[in-house]
Motif scaffolding. Structure first.
Motif, short mmCIF file in Angstrom:
data_model
loop_
_atom_site.label_atom_id
_atom_site.label_comp_id
_atom_site.label_asym_id
_atom_site.label_seq_id
_atom_site.Cartn_x
_atom_site.Cartn_y
_atom_site.Cartn_z
N ARG A 261 0.82 -1.20 0.00
CA ARG A 261 0.00 0.00 0.00
C ARG A 261 0.86 1.27 0.00
O ARG A 261 1.10 1.87 1.05
CB ARG A 261 -0.94 0.01 1.20
CG ARG A 261 -1.94 -1.14 1.20
CD ARG A 261 -2.97 -1.00 2.31
NE ARG A 261 -3.75 -2.22 2.48
CZ ARG A 261 -4.67 -2.39 3.43
NH1 ARG A 261 -4.91 -1.40 4.30
NH2 ARG A 261 -5.33 -3.52 3.54
N PRO A 262 1.35 1.66 -1.18
CA PRO A 262 2.07 2.93 -1.26
C PRO A 262 1.15 4.08 -0.88
O PRO A 262 -0.02 4.08 -1.25
CB PRO A 262 2.52 3.00 -2.72
CG PRO A 262 1.60 2.08 -3.46
CD PRO A 262 1.22 1.00 -2.49
N TRP A 263 1.69 5.04 -0.16
CA TRP A 263 0.90 6.12 0.42
C TRP A 263 1.64 7.42 0.16
O TRP A 263 2.81 7.55 0.51
CB TRP A 263 0.71 5.85 1.91
CG TRP A 263 -0.32 6.66 2.64
CD1 TRP A 263 -0.93 7.80 2.24
CD2 TRP A 263 -0.85 6.37 3.95
NE1 TRP A 263 -1.80 8.25 3.19
CE2 TRP A 263 -1.77 7.39 4.26
CE3 TRP A 263 -0.62 5.36 4.89
CZ2 TRP A 263 -2.46 7.42 5.47
CZ3 TRP A 263 -1.30 5.39 6.08
CH2 TRP A 263 -2.23 6.41 6.36
N ASP A 264 0.96 8.36 -0.44
CA ASP A 264 1.61 9.60 -0.84
C ASP A 264 2.29 10.29 0.34
O ASP A 264 3.44 10.69 0.26
CB ASP A 264 0.58 10.55 -1.48
CG ASP A 264 1.19 11.86 -1.93
OD1 ASP A 264 2.29 11.84 -2.50
OD2 ASP A 264 0.58 12.91 -1.70
N ARG A 265 1.57 10.44 1.44
CA ARG A 265 2.14 11.06 2.64
C ARG A 265 1.49 10.38 3.85
O ARG A 265 0.47 10.83 4.33
CB ARG A 265 1.87 12.57 2.66
CG ARG A 265 2.84 13.37 3.53
CD ARG A 265 2.73 14.85 3.19
NE ARG A 265 3.71 15.65 3.90
CZ ARG A 265 3.40 16.54 4.87
NH1 ARG A 265 2.14 16.73 5.21
NH2 ARG A 265 4.35 17.24 5.46
N PRO A 266 2.09 9.29 4.35
CA PRO A 266 1.43 8.44 5.35
C PRO A 266 1.37 9.08 6.74
O PRO A 266 2.12 8.74 7.64
CB PRO A 266 2.28 7.18 5.35
CG PRO A 266 3.56 7.53 4.69
CD PRO A 266 3.39 8.79 3.94
N VAL A 267 0.42 10.01 6.90
CA VAL A 267 0.33 10.80 8.13
C VAL A 267 -0.79 10.32 9.06
O VAL A 267 -1.22 11.05 9.95
CB VAL A 267 0.13 12.30 7.82
CG1 VAL A 267 1.34 12.87 7.11
CG2 VAL A 267 -1.13 12.51 6.97
N GLY A 268 -1.26 9.10 8.88
CA GLY A 268 -2.32 8.58 9.74
C GLY A 268 -1.98 7.21 10.28
O GLY A 268 -1.06 6.55 9.83
N GLY A 269 -2.75 6.80 11.30
CA GLY A 269 -2.72 5.42 11.77
C GLY A 269 -1.87 5.12 12.96
O GLY A 269 -2.30 4.44 13.87
N SER A 270 -0.63 5.61 13.00
CA SER A 270 0.27 5.22 14.07
C SER A 270 1.42 6.23 14.15
O SER A 270 1.34 7.33 13.58
CB SER A 270 0.79 3.80 13.82
OG SER A 270 1.59 3.34 14.89
N ASP A 271 2.50 5.84 14.85
CA ASP A 271 3.61 6.76 15.06
C ASP A 271 4.33 7.16 13.78
O ASP A 271 5.11 8.13 13.79
CB ASP A 271 4.62 6.14 16.03
CG ASP A 271 4.06 6.04 17.45
OD1 ASP A 271 3.76 7.10 18.03
OD2 ASP A 271 3.92 4.92 17.96
N ASN A 272 4.08 6.48 12.68
CA ASN A 272 4.64 6.90 11.40
C ASN A 272 4.22 8.33 11.06
O ASN A 272 4.95 9.06 10.39
CB ASN A 272 4.20 5.96 10.28
CG ASN A 272 2.71 5.72 10.28
OD1 ASN A 272 2.23 4.89 11.04
ND2 ASN A 272 1.97 6.43 9.44
N ALA A 273 3.05 8.74 11.55
CA ALA A 273 2.54 10.08 11.25
C ALA A 273 3.48 11.17 11.74
O ALA A 273 3.66 12.20 11.09
CB ALA A 273 1.16 10.27 11.88
N SER A 274 4.11 10.95 12.90
CA SER A 274 5.00 11.96 13.47
C SER A 274 6.22 12.21 12.59
O SER A 274 6.81 13.29 12.64
CB SER A 274 5.45 11.52 14.87
OG SER A 274 4.34 11.37 15.73
N PHE A 275 6.57 11.22 11.78
CA PHE A 275 7.71 11.35 10.88
C PHE A 275 7.28 11.78 9.49
O PHE A 275 7.95 12.58 8.84
CB PHE A 275 8.47 10.01 10.81
CG PHE A 275 9.15 9.66 12.09
CD1 PHE A 275 10.51 9.92 12.26
CD2 PHE A 275 8.45 9.08 13.14
CE1 PHE A 275 11.15 9.61 13.46
CE2 PHE A 275 9.08 8.78 14.34
CZ PHE A 275 10.44 9.04 14.49
N ALA A 276 6.14 11.26 9.03
CA ALA A 276 5.67 11.57 7.68
C ALA A 276 5.36 13.05 7.50
O ALA A 276 5.51 13.59 6.40
CB ALA A 276 4.45 10.73 7.34
#
Length: 328
Positions: A261-276
């Motif tokens: 699942r490529p994601w343009d700007r993965p800013v939702g769901g989990s701690d990945n958002a803090s980096f994205a």
């Protein structure tokens, strides 16, 4: 001829290092980590409560045993405070200094938490990759009839086990990575990604972080007939991140059937958002929802241990690439 031979020798040594790390990842280690964190004695690991602090101490002891140094100074802990409005008023927990200062002007709630952070030094001292998972969960609800403890075996003891085994695998490989590898265990994710937000708000090398690898719920079967299913989110602008997994599944015979699942700007769901939000490339492993999500029934005996191990192996190879590839 000498140059060619030298490159070949170096390549073989690198492959041997990867294989050493890969072989260190195993089911007993995963079961031990998850079993400790998801035990009733930790009372559901709610952020700011005693169970979460016990979990943090356990993770520190594991990093020390693996020979991994703290990221900052002489402590593995990154303590922080979160504040929110009085509980009858609506409002999220906040960690930004300006928000906390404003909340403290009135009746407010306060929680003390701490991330656990270690680092494996790299050749390039000014470049970083981060491998992380949150260790907190939902705690206890004394008003529940029956089981009152939200053990959080899948959410997210399973992800924590992957990060710890990856840390050990880097050490076992015997090879110094090209970039610094930060091993991060976040507190307060369940209350609004608080630990990873605080880390990024106070990080003075954000522009030098080249990638983030996240884990949140990697141990269950969304569908019984698809025991090898895993969702693989990655930043769409970096297609190499998707190709890595395809190549490594073929090369090492990993038993996974990824849903890419490529994601343009993965800013939702989990701690990945803090980096994205800072446009840092991310990879996030997740095995989809299940009926025990955020329920007291999220117990360790329901995990697909083979899947946990296979995901951990695949993600170690991801982390190895993030830490060593010159560009992606």
């Amino acid at each position: 001829m000498w140059a060619i031979g030298s490159c070949s020798t170096s390549f073989l040594q690198a492959q041997t290092a990867v294989e050493k790390g890969l072989k260190s990842i195993n089911r007993p280690s995963a079961e031990a980590i998850v079993g400790f964190l998801a035990d009733d004695a930790l009372q559901g690991r709610e952020a700011g409560m005693i169970g979460s602090r016990v979990a943090a101490r356990y993770l520190v002891s594991c990093l020390q045993e693996a020979g991994i140094a703290p990221l900052y100074d002489d402590s593995y802990y990154q303590p922080f405070e979160a504040c929110a409005k009085e509980r009858q008023q609506k409002g999220r927990w906040q960690v930004h200094p300006d928000s906390i200062a404003q909340l403290k002007q009135g009746t407010h709630r306060s929680l003390r938490m701490a991330n656990v952070l270690g680092m494996i030094p790299g050749e390039r001292t000014n470049e970083y990759v981060v491998v992380g998972a949150h260790f907190d969960h939902l705690g206890i609800d004394e008003t529940l009839a029956g089981d009152k403890i939200y053990n959080g075996a899948d959410d997210n003891a399973s992800g924590v086990s992957a990060v710890m085994q990856i840390a050990r695998a880097f050490q076992t490989s015997g090879k110094k990575p090209l970039r610094n590898v930060i091993i991060a265990f976040w507190d307060g994710e369940e209350k609004g990604l608080l630990g990873s937000k605080y880390f990024m708000q106070h990080c003075d090398f954000v522009k030098d972080i080249k990638g983030y690898l996240n884990f949140d719920m990697i141990g269950r079967n969304n569908r019984p007939e698809q025991p090898e299913h895993v969702v693989y989110f990655y930043t769409e602008a970096h297609p190499a991140l998707g190709q890595w997994l395809k190549d490594d599944i073929a090369r090492y015979g990993l038993k996974l059937q990824p849903d890419y699942r490529p994601w343009d700007r993965p800013v939702g769901g989990s701690d990945n958002a803090s980096f994205a939000v800072h446009d840092i490339p991310i990879i996030w492993y997740h095995t989809d929802g299940h009926p025990d999500y955020h329920q007291p029934s999220d117990h360790a005996d329901k995990l697909n241990w083979e899947k946990v191990v296979e995901i951990t192996k695949a993600s170690f190879l991801n982390a190895w690439n993030l830490a060593n590839e010159k560009s992606y």
